[in-house]
Scaffold this motif. Structure first.
Motif, PDB file in Angstrom:
ATOM      1  N   ASP A 113     103.863 -43.930  22.503  1.00 25.32           N
ATOM      2  CA  ASP A 113     103.026 -43.968  21.306  1.00 25.32           C
ATOM      3  C   ASP A 113     101.950 -42.901  21.484  1.00 25.32           C
ATOM      4  O   ASP A 113     101.386 -42.767  22.584  1.00 25.32           O
ATOM      5  CB  ASP A 113     102.336 -45.327  21.157  1.00 25.32           C
ATOM      6  CG  ASP A 113     103.320 -46.429  20.828  1.00 25.32           C
ATOM      7  OD1 ASP A 113     104.382 -46.126  20.246  1.00 25.32           O
ATOM      8  OD2 ASP A 113     103.024 -47.600  21.160  1.00 25.32           O
ATOM      9  N   VAL A 115      98.450 -41.770  19.596  1.00 26.75           N
ATOM     10  CA  VAL A 115      97.534 -42.168  18.523  1.00 26.75           C
ATOM     11  C   VAL A 115      96.225 -41.398  18.620  1.00 26.75           C
ATOM     12  O   VAL A 115      95.874 -40.852  19.664  1.00 26.75           O
ATOM     13  CB  VAL A 115      97.241 -43.693  18.568  1.00 26.75           C
ATOM     14  CG1 VAL A 115      98.529 -44.488  18.455  1.00 26.75           C
ATOM     15  CG2 VAL A 115      96.464 -44.087  19.822  1.00 26.75           C
ATOM     16  N   LEU A 140      91.340 -43.591  12.765  1.00 19.28           N
ATOM     17  CA  LEU A 140      92.577 -43.948  13.475  1.00 19.28           C
ATOM     18  C   LEU A 140      93.752 -43.257  12.799  1.00 19.28           C
ATOM     19  O   LEU A 140      93.824 -43.213  11.565  1.00 19.28           O
ATOM     20  CB  LEU A 140      92.814 -45.461  13.397  1.00 19.28           C
ATOM     21  CG  LEU A 140      92.329 -46.352  14.539  1.00 19.28           C
ATOM     22  CD1 LEU A 140      90.862 -46.140  14.831  1.00 19.28           C
ATOM     23  CD2 LEU A 140      92.597 -47.808  14.220  1.00 19.28           C
ATOM     24  N   VAL A 142      98.254 -42.360  13.588  1.00 17.67           N
ATOM     25  CA  VAL A 142      99.420 -42.456  14.465  1.00 17.67           C
ATOM     26  C   VAL A 142     100.186 -41.143  14.360  1.00 17.67           C
ATOM     27  O   VAL A 142     100.565 -40.724  13.263  1.00 17.67           O
ATOM     28  CB  VAL A 142     100.314 -43.642  14.062  1.00 17.67           C
ATOM     29  CG1 VAL A 142     101.657 -43.573  14.777  1.00 17.67           C
ATOM     30  CG2 VAL A 142      99.599 -44.957  14.401  1.00 17.67           C
ATOM     31  N   ASP A 145     105.230 -42.958  16.927  1.00 17.64           N
ATOM     32  CA  ASP A 145     105.297 -44.421  17.063  1.00 17.64           C
ATOM     33  C   ASP A 145     106.542 -44.800  17.850  1.00 17.64           C
ATOM     34  O   ASP A 145     107.522 -45.281  17.294  1.00 17.64           O
ATOM     35  CB  ASP A 145     105.301 -45.062  15.665  1.00 17.64           C
ATOM     36  CG  ASP A 145     105.029 -46.554  15.722  1.00 17.64           C
ATOM     37  OD1 ASP A 145     104.986 -47.114  16.832  1.00 17.64           O
ATOM     38  OD2 ASP A 145     104.861 -47.154  14.648  1.00 17.64           O
ATOM     39  N   TRP A 151     100.116 -48.496  15.597  1.00 18.53           N
ATOM     40  CA  TRP A 151      98.860 -48.786  14.874  1.00 18.53           C
ATOM     41  C   TRP A 151      98.081 -49.897  15.582  1.00 18.53           C
ATOM     42  O   TRP A 151      96.865 -49.822  15.750  1.00 18.53           O
ATOM     43  CB  TRP A 151      99.138 -49.204  13.427  1.00 18.53           C
ATOM     44  CG  TRP A 151      99.344 -48.041  12.510  1.00 18.53           C
ATOM     45  CD1 TRP A 151     100.508 -47.654  11.921  1.00 18.53           C
ATOM     46  CD2 TRP A 151      98.337 -47.101  12.061  1.00 18.53           C
ATOM     47  NE1 TRP A 151     100.304 -46.537  11.148  1.00 18.53           N
ATOM     48  CE2 TRP A 151      98.989 -46.178  11.204  1.00 18.53           C
ATOM     49  CE3 TRP A 151      96.974 -46.942  12.298  1.00 18.53           C
ATOM     50  CZ2 TRP A 151      98.317 -45.121  10.589  1.00 18.53           C
ATOM     51  CZ3 TRP A 151      96.297 -45.893  11.682  1.00 18.53           C
ATOM     52  CH2 TRP A 151      96.970 -45.001  10.849  1.00 18.53           C
ATOM     53  N   LYS A 152      98.813 -50.925  16.014  1.00 19.52           N
ATOM     54  CA  LYS A 152      98.161 -52.056  16.705  1.00 19.52           C
ATOM     55  C   LYS A 152      97.526 -51.570  18.005  1.00 19.52           C
ATOM     56  O   LYS A 152      96.397 -51.977  18.352  1.00 19.52           O
ATOM     57  CB  LYS A 152      99.237 -53.122  16.986  1.00 19.52           C
ATOM     58  CG  LYS A 152      98.803 -54.242  17.916  1.00 19.52           C
ATOM     59  CD  LYS A 152      97.948 -55.276  17.191  1.00 19.52           C
ATOM     60  CE  LYS A 152      97.699 -56.538  17.992  1.00 19.52           C
ATOM     61  NZ  LYS A 152      96.872 -56.386  19.167  1.00 19.52           N
ATOM     62  N   GLU A 155      94.371 -49.781  17.199  1.00 22.43           N
ATOM     63  CA  GLU A 155      93.303 -50.729  16.828  1.00 22.43           C
ATOM     64  C   GLU A 155      92.764 -51.452  18.058  1.00 22.43           C
ATOM     65  O   GLU A 155      91.554 -51.679  18.172  1.00 22.43           O
ATOM     66  CB  GLU A 155      93.844 -51.730  15.787  1.00 22.43           C
ATOM     67  CG  GLU A 155      93.927 -51.100  14.413  1.00 22.43           C
ATOM     68  CD  GLU A 155      94.831 -51.869  13.450  1.00 22.43           C
ATOM     69  OE1 GLU A 155      95.010 -51.383  12.324  1.00 22.43           O
ATOM     70  OE2 GLU A 155      95.380 -52.923  13.839  1.00 22.43           O
ATOM     71  N   ARG A 170      91.683 -45.585   8.512  1.00 26.22           N
ATOM     72  CA  ARG A 170      93.031 -45.047   8.753  1.00 26.22           C
ATOM     73  C   ARG A 170      93.151 -43.689   8.080  1.00 26.22           C
ATOM     74  O   ARG A 170      92.806 -43.535   6.907  1.00 26.22           O
ATOM     75  CB  ARG A 170      94.096 -45.993   8.196  1.00 26.22           C
ATOM     76  CG  ARG A 170      94.299 -47.211   9.083  1.00 26.22           C
ATOM     77  CD  ARG A 170      95.592 -47.929   8.732  1.00 26.22           C
ATOM     78  NE  ARG A 170      95.815 -49.062   9.612  1.00 26.22           N
ATOM     79  CZ  ARG A 170      96.988 -49.649   9.808  1.00 26.22           C
ATOM     80  NH1 ARG A 170      98.054 -49.220   9.150  1.00 26.22           N
ATOM     81  NH2 ARG A 170      97.114 -50.669  10.629  1.00 26.22           N
ATOM     82  N   THR A 172      95.188 -39.459   8.782  1.00 27.05           N
ATOM     83  CA  THR A 172      96.292 -38.751   9.432  1.00 27.05           C
ATOM     84  C   THR A 172      95.698 -37.748  10.417  1.00 27.05           C
ATOM     85  O   THR A 172      94.533 -37.360  10.297  1.00 27.05           O
ATOM     86  CB  THR A 172      97.146 -37.982   8.406  1.00 27.05           C
ATOM     87  OG1 THR A 172      96.292 -37.019   7.780  1.00 27.05           O
ATOM     88  CG2 THR A 172      97.744 -38.910   7.364  1.00 27.05           C
TER      89      THR A 172
END
Ligand SMILES: NC(=O)c1ccc[n+]([C@@H]2O[C@H](COP(=O)([O-])OP(=O)(O)OC[C@H]3O[C@@H](n4cnc5c(N)ncnc54)[C@H](OP(=O)(O)O)[C@@H]3O)[C@@H](O)[C@H]2O)c1
Length: 317
Positions: A113, A115, A140, A142, A145, A151-152, A155, A170, A172
């Motif tokens: 991941d 991020v 934030l 992503v 993924d 995303w989690k 966070e 959120r 980009t």
């Protein structure tokens, strides 16, 4: 290192402005934090003094389930390959700015991941706000993924940093990077520094005292910036004199006129096309000649002497 499972270890790579604040906040939020730093440099000593376990960046990456890539943006292309090769399956890589994700073409294993968790302020403020029990808002995004839960994981990281106590936006990688570059070029760094220098040079060329010109055009900027920060443009205008208000509304658009707006549009296009990023890479590869020259010029500028005298840091000439 104790027996914490790899997925529960966070490796903070780079112990500078952001890295130190991230490492301290994450540790105070109960994470097992290790630091990756080059041997024999200042970051290694500072992290050890703060009682972190310190490894080389590649060793730290291999031991962690989450890697925060917090070396300077211009050092990432050179630092990344060893980190990317060392990291294990399913790792989450966190960046605090999207620059190298948008422009860098970094080779990253597909099961990772990747991020963006970008706090909206310098590391010092990120740490101070956390210590007060509050948080700085953060962006934030992503980029990749690999797990389906990126995303989690972004966070979760923002929560450990304290940013979830404030607002998480959120976005980009493209939006964060382009808007951040434009803001620092047009307003926060390039625009502001050139504006105050030009104003100071205008007054002193007309024969006014360099110290008084400094106090008026540079030093007082903070008080107005604080008003802007707290109340916005309409609120700031309620807090200034009627004379200042008329000067503002009748003259400001002459300072930032059509030529300045056209320059902003051209700068934005250089950011969006990638030409600014290519120019920066060439500057870094050439040993930063433009940066070195301009830093030396600013240090030798007579406004700097005026600042020291105006603030009582040295005797009046
Ligand atoms: N500064 C801010 O206010 C701010 C705000 C939001 C986001 N960010 C982002 O946060 C990231 C980190 O920026 P920063 O301002 O915190 O950086 P920084 O203060 O310049 O420090 C980075 C650290 O990285 C180490 N370093 C430099 N080159 C390295 C290399 N090749 N390999 C390993 N370590 C290296 C340096 O330590 P040694 O030289 O001692 O090894 C230094 O302590 C960037 O992506 C930046 O855009 C910064």
């Amino acid at each position: 290192m104790n027996s914490t499972a790899r997925e529960d270890v966070v490796a903070v790579l780079g112990y500078g402005n952001q890295g130190a604040a991230h490492a301290l906040n994450l540790r105070d939020s109960g994470r097992h934090v290790i630091v990756g730093a080059r041997e024999g440099r200042g970051a290694e000593a500072r992290a050890k003094a703060a009682l972190f376990e310190v490894f080389t960046p590649a060793e730290a990456a291999a031991r962690a389930g989450v890697i925060a890539m917090l070396v300077p943006d211009e050092a990432v292309p050179q630092a990344w390959p060893a980190v990317g090769e060392a990291m294990g399956a399913g790792t989450c890589v966190v960046f605090a700015h999207g620059f190298n994700l948008l422009y860098g073409a970094l080779p990253i294993r597909p099961d990772a991941d990747v991020v963006l968790v970008a706090p909206t302020g310098p590391g010092r403020v990120l740490r101070q706000v956390y210590e007060r029990g509050e948080g700085l808002p953060a962006y934030l995004a992503v980029h990749q993924d690999g797990s389906g839960t990126a995303w989690k994981r972004a966070e979760d990281y923002a929560e450990w940093l304290g940013c979830a106590r404030a607002r998480l936006w959120r976005t980009t990688v493209r939006e964060e990077t382009e808007v951040d570059l434009f803001g620092e070029q047009a307003v926060l760094c390039g625009g502001m520094n050139e504006l105050v220098t030009a104003a100071w040079e205008t007054l002193t060329a007309a024969g006014y005292s360099p110290e008084i010109a400094y106090l008026e055009c540079v030093h007082q900027l903070k008080f107005l910036a604080d008003l802007l920060h707290e109340r916005g443009v309409p609120g700031l205008r309620q807090g200034i004199s009627g004379t200042a208000l008329y000067g503002d509304v009748s003259r400001g658009a002459r300072v930032i006129g059509p030529a300045s707006r056209a320059a902003m549009t051209a700068m934005l296009e250089e950011i969006r096309s990638g030409s600014f990023a290519r120019e920066l890479a060439a500057e870094v590869a050439a040993g930063r000649p433009t940066i070195q020259r301009e830093l030396a010029r600013a240090a030798a500028h007579p406004m700097e002497g005026a600042r020291r005298r105006a603030l009582g840091l040295e005797k009046l000439a």
